[in-house]
Design a protein around this motif. Structure first.
Motif, PDB file in Angstrom:
ATOM      1  N   ALA A   1      -6.344  -2.022   1.927  1.00  0.00           N
ATOM      2  CA  ALA A   1      -6.603  -1.220   3.124  1.00  0.00           C
ATOM      3  C   ALA A   1      -7.916  -1.673   3.760  1.00  0.00           C
ATOM      4  O   ALA A   1      -7.976  -1.905   4.972  1.00  0.00           O
ATOM      5  CB  ALA A   1      -6.667   0.258   2.759  1.00  0.00           C
TER       6      ALA A   1
ATOM      7  N   LEU B   1      -8.633   4.329   2.893  1.00  0.00           N
ATOM      8  CA  LEU B   1      -7.649   5.038   2.067  1.00  0.00           C
ATOM      9  C   LEU B   1      -8.406   6.063   1.245  1.00  0.00           C
ATOM     10  O   LEU B   1      -9.309   5.705   0.482  1.00  0.00           O
ATOM     11  CB  LEU B   1      -6.927   4.048   1.144  1.00  0.00           C
ATOM     12  CG  LEU B   1      -5.941   4.653   0.159  1.00  0.00           C
ATOM     13  CD1 LEU B   1      -4.798   5.352   0.893  1.00  0.00           C
ATOM     14  CD2 LEU B   1      -5.371   3.591  -0.769  1.00  0.00           C
TER      15      LEU B   1
ATOM     16  N   LEU C   1      -4.007   7.221   4.673  1.00  0.00           N
ATOM     17  CA  LEU C   1      -4.319   5.849   5.084  1.00  0.00           C
ATOM     18  C   LEU C   1      -4.559   5.881   6.586  1.00  0.00           C
ATOM     19  O   LEU C   1      -3.662   6.263   7.347  1.00  0.00           O
ATOM     20  CB  LEU C   1      -3.146   4.921   4.750  1.00  0.00           C
ATOM     21  CG  LEU C   1      -3.280   3.482   5.217  1.00  0.00           C
ATOM     22  CD1 LEU C   1      -4.359   2.750   4.425  1.00  0.00           C
ATOM     23  CD2 LEU C   1      -1.954   2.729   5.059  1.00  0.00           C
TER      24      LEU C   1
ATOM     25  N   SER D   1      -4.589  -1.060  -3.600  1.00  0.00           N
ATOM     26  CA  SER D   1      -4.269  -0.499  -2.288  1.00  0.00           C
ATOM     27  C   SER D   1      -5.533  -0.276  -1.470  1.00  0.00           C
ATOM     28  O   SER D   1      -5.565  -0.564  -0.279  1.00  0.00           O
ATOM     29  CB  SER D   1      -3.542   0.831  -2.446  1.00  0.00           C
ATOM     30  OG  SER D   1      -2.330   0.594  -3.091  1.00  0.00           O
ATOM     31  N   LYS D   2      -6.559   0.225  -2.130  1.00  0.00           N
ATOM     32  CA  LYS D   2      -7.811   0.487  -1.387  1.00  0.00           C
ATOM     33  C   LYS D   2      -8.412  -0.824  -0.878  1.00  0.00           C
ATOM     34  O   LYS D   2      -8.824  -0.919   0.277  1.00  0.00           O
ATOM     35  CB  LYS D   2      -8.815   1.216  -2.280  1.00  0.00           C
ATOM     36  CG  LYS D   2      -9.964   1.792  -1.463  1.00  0.00           C
ATOM     37  CD  LYS D   2     -10.823   2.687  -2.299  1.00  0.00           C
ATOM     38  CE  LYS D   2     -12.023   3.176  -1.538  1.00  0.00           C
ATOM     39  NZ  LYS D   2     -11.807   4.356  -0.750  1.00  0.00           N
TER      40      LYS D   2
ATOM     41  N   ILE E   1       0.854  -1.204   0.000  1.00  0.00           N
ATOM     42  CA  ILE E   1       0.000   0.000   0.000  1.00  0.00           C
ATOM     43  C   ILE E   1       0.888   1.251   0.000  1.00  0.00           C
ATOM     44  O   ILE E   1       0.732   2.146  -0.843  1.00  0.00           O
ATOM     45  CB  ILE E   1      -0.929   0.037   1.246  1.00  0.00           C
ATOM     46  CG1 ILE E   1      -1.811  -1.206   1.288  1.00  0.00           C
ATOM     47  CG2 ILE E   1      -1.784   1.299   1.231  1.00  0.00           C
ATOM     48  CD1 ILE E   1      -2.664  -1.303   2.556  1.00  0.00           C
TER      49      ILE E   1
END
Ligand code: ADP
Length: 683
Positions: free
Chosen positions: A509, A516, A531, A505-506, A431
């Motif tokens: 997360a 995020l 984040l 990444s989202k 991330i």
């Protein structure tokens, strides 16, 4: 579409004439003002329905039916012909209007067609009273002085006849079968009983209340609305028809709210309000049917989109798996060359370029694989307490060459006092790496990127990655977290990448229970990503974990290497031979089994997917008779994949692309008798 023809033309002709005649006779029994003008005229609806369902050519049956009704009622041959002609013309005109403007027999499928149908009924029924009353008056069978009331009764009788009876005729003719639908039909039954009871209560004389003529017709409304809301148009039309029959009978017997001075007046008002109710309820039923159709359409579209999405995901999974396989031999080959090529700066730098680019390539493929894993819910996280500051430092180190290439200063402002979170180390770094990589990529040369940490509230840690680069337009900021989304600029200027980093990444997360979000003041005004995660207590046991002890040098291991990818096999064979092992190569399960029969092996290194079986099957078969250790190689590395390998008897599971380092460590671990699984993947 006309219903399938089950009766001969002549039967239809005779049947229609007879039905028209009987309905006419019944209608004329309610003709109180003039023998030929009834306020209740079902034949108009029957004629309109018949012409719509069976076609214009059935007009002679209507003409004959109408002629017979009139010839046996009042007037003479001439007036009967004229009235029959008026009745037929009226029905033809009504059918033409409905066919032309209101979708023909499908008139009750859309609410706007129901309203057009009402207009067609009101307009076309001007014909019959005009011709009928005029011809009767001309020959003295009707009084010119009463022309107006007789004409009005006739017109309203015909118009309400169309509105109340034609829907029943059309809808039952188009869909004559009734199928048992379980609960739904019980509901219909219940509603009809309720309607019957209410109809009887208001109009029917079952209960003393109807003799009082209270204006309580409205109490039938909710049940009819219920029918229209829940049932089909056919049930709605039928419900109204039943209610109308009860109401006519009751009104004639002085029950209910529509009893006025004369029977004619009573029936006219009753039929008028029934017609209004019909149009309202039918429009509602049609609207509900439209809604159900739209919903079914949506469901179908949704299923199609989901299927297409599934196909896309499967394709991506396949594609990335297939793209990864050839990277293994290339990476292994480059590593060997780097170690063994006679030292030369030029060759060294060329090999480094190749290695670096293969790593970039495998990163892109990993992103694709990650995306399919996330969409299939196959993401496995190994959570432990992480020191976020330490992880950020690691990531900054990883990106050093990229930031140096653009002369970008990466500033750290890590001030959070509570900076431990429960996370999967590799995924957490992924991330931060995505955010930092983007910040560098979208910054101008010699720019500045800041990574900060803060505890905005107790138990919460916010990591913020800020740059002063090209920024994001407000309309794009919502979509940049969608897979493959790169904003408008992807068409104007290429920055590289697949548009997957933020989507992954989202999702990562969220899988960690974190959020995020991205913010930007607009184009060329930089961007900031936040984040936010819950913090945990530092894990004291992690610090005391023993470091990996130095591995003992290996003796010779007899290896059976199985992979259908010939190049991978060739490079691996060379490298394993160079380490002093003996290696036998096979490209499918059959030949691997044959080779295992000829000579014994200590270790099987096998691809999981083989052309004639699976690595699991091979391992299970070979380890059944002898003590054989195994290392599985696969493009997939979820817990479930690893579990399958372990269950089949493998001690190690390597995720492709396999590096020599990973392979060495796995062989060593197996040879040293360490049978716990480890996952080693490419860079
Ligand atoms: P990629 O970087 O591969 O295009 P990402 O999912 O990481 O994919 O980013 C999606 C898009 O979001 C980028 O193409 C870019 O338009 C926008 N974006 C992401 N980070 C930044 C940033 N720091 N500054 C400006 N735009 C950004």
């Amino acid at each position: 579409m006309p219903p399938p023809r089950r009766f001969s033309r002549i039967t239809v002709f005779i049947g229609l004439t007879l039905v028209y005649f009987l309905a006419g006779k019944l209608g004329l029994r309610l003709a109180f003002l003039h023998a030929s003008a009834s306020p209740v005229w079902p034949p108009a609806g029957i004629a309109l329905g018949a012409l719509l369902v069976l076609g214009y050519r059935t007009w002679p049956a209507i003409f004959l039916g109408a002629f017979l009704v009139n010839a046996t009622t009042a007037g003479n041959f001439g007036t009967s012909v004229a009235i029959a002609a008026g009745n037929t013309l009226e029905a033809l005109c009504g059918a033409w209007l409905v066919n032309r403007f209101a979708s023909g027999t499908r008139v009750f499928e859309r609410s706007q067609d129901v309203f057009k149908f009402a207009f067609a009924a009101l307009a076309s029924t001007l014909i019959s009273p005009s011709i009928g009353v005029t011809s009767l008056a001309l020959v003295g069978f009707a009084d010119w002085a009463r022309y107006g009331p007789v004409w009005t009764t006739w017109w309203l009788g015909d118009a309400t006849g169309d509105l109340i009876f034609a829907p029943v005729v059309i809808l039952w003719a188009m869909k004559p079968r009734w199928r048992w639908h379980g609960k739904k039909d019980l509901e219909i039954g219940l509603l009809f009983v309720l309607l019957l009871a209410l109809g009887e209560a208001v109009f029917g004389g079952w209960f003393p209340i109807s003799a009082n003529n209270y204006p309580i017709a409205f109490i039938c409304g909710p049940v009819l609305i219920w029918v229209a809301f829940r049932m089909s148009q056919r049930e709605t039309a039928t419900g109204i028809f039943i209610l109308s029959a009860i109401a006519i009978w009751g009104t004639l017997h002085n029950f209910g709210p529509f009893v006025l001075k004369t029977e004619n007046q009573s029936l006219l008002i009753l039929q008028g309000s029934t017609a209004v109710l019909t149009v309202t309820a039918m429009a509602l039923a049609a609207g509900m049917a439209e809604r159900r159709r739209a919903q079914a359409d949506l469901e179908r579209q949704k299923a199609l989109v989901e299927a297409a999405n599934q196909t896309k995901n499967n394709f991506l999974a396949m594609l990335s798996h297939e793209l990864r396989t050839p990277l293994t031999p290339v990476l292994l080959g480059v590593e060997t060359l780097q170690k063994h090529w006679p030292q030369s700066a030029e060759v060294d730098s060329a090999l480094e370029i190749i290695r670096r680019n293969i790593n970039v390539e495998s990163r892109l493929i990993d992103d694709l694989l990650d995306l399919t894993r996330i969409s299939k819910g196959k993401l496995d996280l190994r959570l432990r307490s992480l020191d976020v500051h330490e992880e950020i430092l690691n990531v900054v180190e990883t990106c050093r060459s990229e930031s140096a290439a653009k002369k970008i200063r990466v500033q750290l402002s890590l001030h959070a006092s509570d900076h431990h979170v429960a996370a999967d180390e590799a995924r957490f770094q992924q991330i931060i790496w995505n955010l930092l990589k983007n910040a560098i990529k979208f910054s101008l040369e010699e720019g500045e990127v800041t990574i900060s940490s803060a505890n905005e509230s107790s138990g919460q840690l916010t990591i913020c990655v800020r740059d002063h680069g090209i920024g994001i337009e407000p309309q794009t900021i919502e979509t940049i977290f969608d897979p493959f989304e790169q904003g408008e600029r992807s068409f104007k200027r290429r920055f590289g990448g697949l548009g997957l980093g933020l989507a992954i990444s989202k999702s990562l997360a969220e899988a960690h229970g974190a959020s995020l979000i991205g913010k930007s003041e607009g184009l060329n005004r930089g961007a900031t990503f936040f984040l936010t995660m819950k913090t945990v207590a530092p894990d004291s046991s992690a610090a005391s974990l023993p470091r990996l002890e130095k591995r003992s040098p290996l003796g010779t291991v007899r290896i059976l290497l199985v992979d259908d990818h010939v190049d991978t096999c060739a490079v691996m064979e060379k490298l394993l031979l160079a380490r002093g092992h003996t290696v036998t190569v096979a490209h499918d399960m059959k030949s691997a089994l044959e080779k295992a029969h000829i000579a014994p092996f200590d270790l099987l290194i096998s691809d999981v997917g083989l052309p004639d079986g699976s690595g699991m099957e091979l391992m299970a078969k070979l380890s059944a008779n002898s003590r054989l250790l195994g290392i599985a190689m696969s493009g997939f590395g979820t817990n479930a994949d690893i579990q399958k390998s372990l269950e089949a008897g493998f001690s190690q599971h390597l995720v492709k692309p396999v590096t020599m380092e990973g392979l060495d460590a796995a062989v060593e671990a197996v040879a040293n008798g360490r049978i716990e699984h480890e996952i080693r993947s490419g860079p």
